[in-house]
Write a protein that holds these residues in place. Structure first.
Motif, short mmCIF file in Angstrom:
data_model
loop_
_atom_site.label_atom_id
_atom_site.label_comp_id
_atom_site.label_asym_id
_atom_site.label_seq_id
_atom_site.Cartn_x
_atom_site.Cartn_y
_atom_site.Cartn_z
N MET A 76 0.83 -1.19 0.00
CA MET A 76 0.00 0.00 0.00
C MET A 76 0.86 1.24 0.00
N LYS A 77 0.30 2.28 -0.50
CA LYS A 77 1.01 3.55 -0.60
C LYS A 77 1.07 4.22 0.76
N ASN A 78 2.19 4.83 1.07
CA ASN A 78 2.35 5.57 2.32
C ASN A 78 1.99 7.03 2.05
N PHE A 79 1.02 7.57 2.77
CA PHE A 79 0.52 8.91 2.51
C PHE A 79 1.14 9.96 3.43
N GLY A 80 2.13 9.61 4.20
CA GLY A 80 2.78 10.58 5.05
C GLY A 80 2.13 10.69 6.42
N LEU A 81 0.84 10.62 6.49
CA LEU A 81 0.14 10.66 7.76
C LEU A 81 0.05 9.24 8.31
N LYS A 82 0.36 9.07 9.58
CA LYS A 82 0.33 7.75 10.20
C LYS A 82 -0.96 7.60 11.01
N LYS A 83 -2.06 7.39 10.31
CA LYS A 83 -3.35 7.28 10.97
C LYS A 83 -4.09 6.06 10.44
N LEU A 84 -5.00 5.56 11.24
CA LEU A 84 -5.85 4.47 10.79
C LEU A 84 -7.00 4.98 9.94
N TYR A 85 -7.51 6.16 10.28
CA TYR A 85 -8.67 6.71 9.59
C TYR A 85 -8.41 8.15 9.19
N TYR A 86 -9.00 8.54 8.07
CA TYR A 86 -8.84 9.89 7.54
C TYR A 86 -10.22 10.48 7.28
N SER A 87 -10.35 11.79 7.48
CA SER A 87 -11.61 12.48 7.19
C SER A 87 -11.70 12.70 5.67
N ILE A 88 -12.89 13.06 5.23
CA ILE A 88 -13.08 13.30 3.80
C ILE A 88 -12.24 14.48 3.31
N SER A 89 -12.04 15.49 4.16
CA SER A 89 -11.21 16.62 3.75
C SER A 89 -9.74 16.21 3.61
N GLU A 90 -9.26 15.35 4.50
CA GLU A 90 -7.88 14.85 4.40
C GLU A 90 -7.71 14.00 3.14
N VAL A 91 -8.68 13.15 2.87
CA VAL A 91 -8.62 12.29 1.69
C VAL A 91 -8.66 13.14 0.42
N SER A 92 -9.47 14.17 0.43
CA SER A 92 -9.55 15.07 -0.71
C SER A 92 -8.19 15.72 -0.99
N LYS A 93 -7.52 16.15 0.04
CA LYS A 93 -6.19 16.77 -0.12
C LYS A 93 -5.15 15.75 -0.56
N GLY A 123 -21.51 10.50 12.31
CA GLY A 123 -22.01 10.32 10.95
C GLY A 123 -21.05 10.80 9.87
N ASN A 124 -19.83 11.17 10.27
CA ASN A 124 -18.82 11.61 9.31
C ASN A 124 -18.12 10.41 8.69
N ARG A 125 -17.79 10.53 7.42
CA ARG A 125 -17.08 9.45 6.72
C ARG A 125 -15.66 9.33 7.28
N ILE A 126 -15.22 8.08 7.46
CA ILE A 126 -13.83 7.83 7.87
C ILE A 126 -13.24 6.82 6.88
N TYR A 127 -12.17 7.23 6.24
CA TYR A 127 -11.54 6.44 5.18
C TYR A 127 -10.30 5.74 5.71
N THR A 128 -10.07 4.53 5.24
CA THR A 128 -8.86 3.77 5.57
C THR A 128 -7.86 3.91 4.42
N ASN A 129 -6.65 3.39 4.62
CA ASN A 129 -5.66 3.38 3.54
C ASN A 129 -6.17 2.59 2.34
N LYS A 130 -6.90 1.52 2.60
CA LYS A 130 -7.48 0.72 1.51
C LYS A 130 -8.46 1.56 0.69
N ASP A 131 -9.29 2.35 1.36
CA ASP A 131 -10.23 3.24 0.66
C ASP A 131 -9.47 4.25 -0.19
#
Length: 127
Positions: free
Chosen positions: A1-18, A45-53
């Motif tokens: 999997m690609k490393n996105f620089g942030l070391k988190k399990l979940y990302y918000s939609i705004s983080e994923v967008s960036k 109710g906010n979307r939480i994205y994983t690295n797989k997403d």
């Protein structure tokens, strides 16, 4: 999997967008079109994205924007990857259209399975 620089399990939609360069409203729209893209939601109710997403979003983006696929074409490629595994290569943007439609399958059993799948899909549309 690609490393996105942030070391988190979940990302918000705004983080994923960036991270992906895909607008938030497009991410929400893709959720309606691509059955594989189903981020979880937190208690608020906010979307939480994983690295797989995120990797899936990048694949969709590559197919639609670089590969010039339609949404239906991209869905077919992603569905075929789900059936045959991720060992199939995503076609390159400079391939001819016919090469984009016909997957490169070396195993005759996989080809038969693909033909049966398409037959059943077409049959179900007629019913």
């Amino acid at each position: 999997m690609k490393n996105f620089g942030l070391k988190k399990l979940y990302y918000s939609i705004s983080e994923v967008s960036k991270l992906t360069g895909v607008e938030q409203y497009i991410l929400r729209y893709w959720e309606t079109d691509f059955s594989q893209l189903r981020p979880s939601k937190n208690r608020a109710g906010n979307r939480i994205y994983t690295n797989k997403d995120i990797n899936l979003i990048l694949q969709i983006k590559k197919l639609l924007r670089e590969g010039k696929y339609t949404i239906e074409g991209a869905k077919k490629i992603l569905d075929d990857k789900a059936v045959f595994g991720d060992h199939q290569q995503t076609p390159e943007p400079d391939e001819k259209p016919a090469e984009k439609i016909i997957p490169q399958i070396s195993n005759p059993n996989q080809l038969l399975l693909l033909e049966l799948k398409h037959f059943l899909v077409n049959l179900s549309r007629q019913i």
